[in-house]
Scaffold this motif. Structure first.
Motif, PDB file in Angstrom:
ATOM      1  N   LEU A   1     -86.127  -3.966  32.059  1.00  0.00           N
ATOM      2  CA  LEU A   1     -86.514  -4.840  33.173  1.00  0.00           C
ATOM      3  C   LEU A   1     -85.334  -5.685  33.630  1.00  0.00           C
ATOM      4  O   LEU A   1     -85.173  -5.947  34.829  1.00  0.00           O
ATOM      5  N   THR A   2     -84.485  -6.077  32.688  1.00  0.00           N
ATOM      6  CA  THR A   2     -83.310  -6.891  33.025  1.00  0.00           C
ATOM      7  C   THR A   2     -82.334  -6.114  33.899  1.00  0.00           C
ATOM      8  O   THR A   2     -81.908  -6.604  34.949  1.00  0.00           O
TER       9      THR A   2
ATOM     10  N   TYR B   1     -82.961  -3.426  35.551  1.00  0.00           N
ATOM     11  CA  TYR B   1     -83.660  -3.011  36.780  1.00  0.00           C
ATOM     12  C   TYR B   1     -83.654  -4.152  37.797  1.00  0.00           C
ATOM     13  O   TYR B   1     -83.401  -3.942  38.981  1.00  0.00           O
ATOM     14  N   LYS B   2     -83.934  -5.361  37.330  1.00  0.00           N
ATOM     15  CA  LYS B   2     -83.910  -6.530  38.202  1.00  0.00           C
ATOM     16  C   LYS B   2     -82.506  -6.770  38.744  1.00  0.00           C
ATOM     17  O   LYS B   2     -82.335  -7.224  39.885  1.00  0.00           O
TER      18      LYS B   2
ATOM     19  N   ASP C   1     -86.162   2.834  40.207  1.00  0.00           N
ATOM     20  CA  ASP C   1     -87.496   2.855  39.597  1.00  0.00           C
ATOM     21  C   ASP C   1     -87.608   3.899  38.490  1.00  0.00           C
ATOM     22  O   ASP C   1     -88.092   3.611  37.389  1.00  0.00           O
TER      23      ASP C   1
ATOM     24  N   GLN D   1     -78.538 -11.835  40.630  1.00  0.00           N
ATOM     25  CA  GLN D   1     -79.895 -11.662  41.141  1.00  0.00           C
ATOM     26  C   GLN D   1     -80.950 -12.116  40.130  1.00  0.00           C
ATOM     27  O   GLN D   1     -82.078 -12.427  40.502  1.00  0.00           O
ATOM     28  N   LEU D   2     -80.576 -12.161  38.863  1.00  0.00           N
ATOM     29  CA  LEU D   2     -81.528 -12.586  37.845  1.00  0.00           C
ATOM     30  C   LEU D   2     -81.842 -14.071  37.945  1.00  0.00           C
ATOM     31  O   LEU D   2     -82.859 -14.528  37.422  1.00  0.00           O
TER      32      LEU D   2
ATOM     33  N   GLY E   1     -85.522 -16.810  41.514  1.00  0.00           N
ATOM     34  CA  GLY E   1     -86.924 -16.807  41.092  1.00  0.00           C
ATOM     35  C   GLY E   1     -87.625 -18.036  41.607  1.00  0.00           C
ATOM     36  O   GLY E   1     -87.051 -18.876  42.308  1.00  0.00           O
TER      37      GLY E   1
END
Length: 238
Positions: free
Chosen positions: A20-21, A23-24, A30, A223-224, A227
């Protein structure tokens, strides 16, 4: 040592968070996200392939047998009749599930060379080359696939070492040190072969420089930070 469910859940949890890290961060798409999770979870079961009666070896050989039989049918589908294809499928499955399985289990000892770091490194590097050179996947995705497989295996070995410690009495069990192995003198020739394979796989591996450039690039990881909570703090500071 940890049981099957512990290895499965541990590898799945760690692989899921890591996948997930990246990917984010936009480093995988995907399908790459799902593949990394799957390979990481599979890697968490691989070290127990040398246990004749373990769930991973039985499940693994069942899946491998199905895939092998399916590949035979797909290869000969235009040349053979329906009955011949059915016979080929059954023969292919039976060969892998019973003949190869029995040979494999007779040649392996639980917590032997398979249950070691260099063996898992060989599988991880082989996954990278297979993904890039044979399946034609992107360079970055291929390296992540291999790393996730290897990482899942390291979770398995780490859990086994953790379970070898009696935390209540703070004592080491007899199994301590038998999980995360880099070398055993009694199997020195096998380990020599493993390290030779690692050197060979590293030499022929896809270019790693471009992969590390993308990983070390701060732009994707920025980008992480985006939020809901950081946005609220930014609005508050204004």
């Amino acid at each position: 040592m940890a049981n099957f469910n512990t290895h499965l859940n541990g590898a799945f949890a760690v692989s899921g968070i890591m996948a997930l890290t990246v990917y984010k961060a936009g480093l995988i798409n995907d399908s790459g996200f799902l593949m990394c999770m799957a390979l990481g979870t599979i890697g968490g079961l691989l070290p127990d392939l040398d246990s004749d009666n373990s769930t991973p070896i039985k499940l693994g050989f069942n899946i491998t047998s199905f895939v092998f039989a399916f590949g035979l049918v797909m290869h000969w589908r235009n040349e053979l009749s329906l009955l011949s294809l059915i016979a080929l499928w059954l023969a292919g499955y039976g060969f892998m599930r019973y003949v190869v399985f029995n040979i494999f289990t007779s040649m392996t000892v639980h917590r032997g060379i398979i249950h070691s770091v260099p063996y898992m490194a060989v599988l991880g590097l082989a996954t990278v080359s297979l993904s890039y050179y044979v399946l034609g996947n992107a360079l970055t995705a291929s390296w992540f696939f291999g790393l996730f497989l290897f990482g899942g295996a390291m979770v398995h070995l780490a859990l086994d070492e953790l379970y070898s410690v009696n935390l209540m009495g703070m004592k080491m069990k007899r199994s301590a040190g038998t999980a995360m192995k880099f070398y055993q003198h009694k199997d020195k020739w096998w380990y020599l072969l493993l390290y030779g394979l690692i050197a060979l796989l590293v030499y022929f591996a896809p270019p790693v420089t471009e992969f590390w450039q993308q990983v070390y690039d701060p732009a994707p990881w920025a980008q992480l930070k985006v939020g809901i909570l950081p946005d609220l703090l930014e609005d508050y500071l204004r």
